[in-house]
Scaffold this active site. Sequence first.
Site, short mmCIF file in Angstrom:
data_model
loop_
_atom_site.label_atom_id
_atom_site.label_comp_id
_atom_site.label_asym_id
_atom_site.label_seq_id
_atom_site.Cartn_x
_atom_site.Cartn_y
_atom_site.Cartn_z
N HIS A 75 -3.93 58.87 11.73
CA HIS A 75 -2.68 59.05 12.46
C HIS A 75 -2.84 60.24 13.40
CE1 HIS A 75 -0.50 56.19 9.96
NE2 HIS A 75 -1.15 56.71 8.93
N ALA A 76 -1.90 60.42 14.28
CA ALA A 76 -1.85 61.57 15.18
C ALA A 76 -3.17 61.78 15.92
CB ALA A 76 -1.42 62.81 14.42
#
Length: 85
Positions: free
Chosen positions: A15-16
């Site tokens: 993620h991110a």
Amino acid sequence: MPERKVIVESQVGLHARPAATFVQTAAKAPIDVTVAKPGGSPVSAKSILSILALDVRHGEAIVIHAEGEGADRLLDELVAIVSAP
């Protein structure tokens, strides 16, 4: 079709920032690249939305496939990104 199975080491999973770096690296390659959870349906490794939708968390395994010239080198780069803590 070359593939690698790898455990996601990032504390935030895929993620991110790790997801963005993963997608940017895959998108630079002129070959097809997919990623999936073991036993799951593969998605394009070049789509940030598809990667985020997989909801891959820290400690989970993914399988990355690539097909074409330079597939092994690209897979090595993607594994390095996913393996980084």
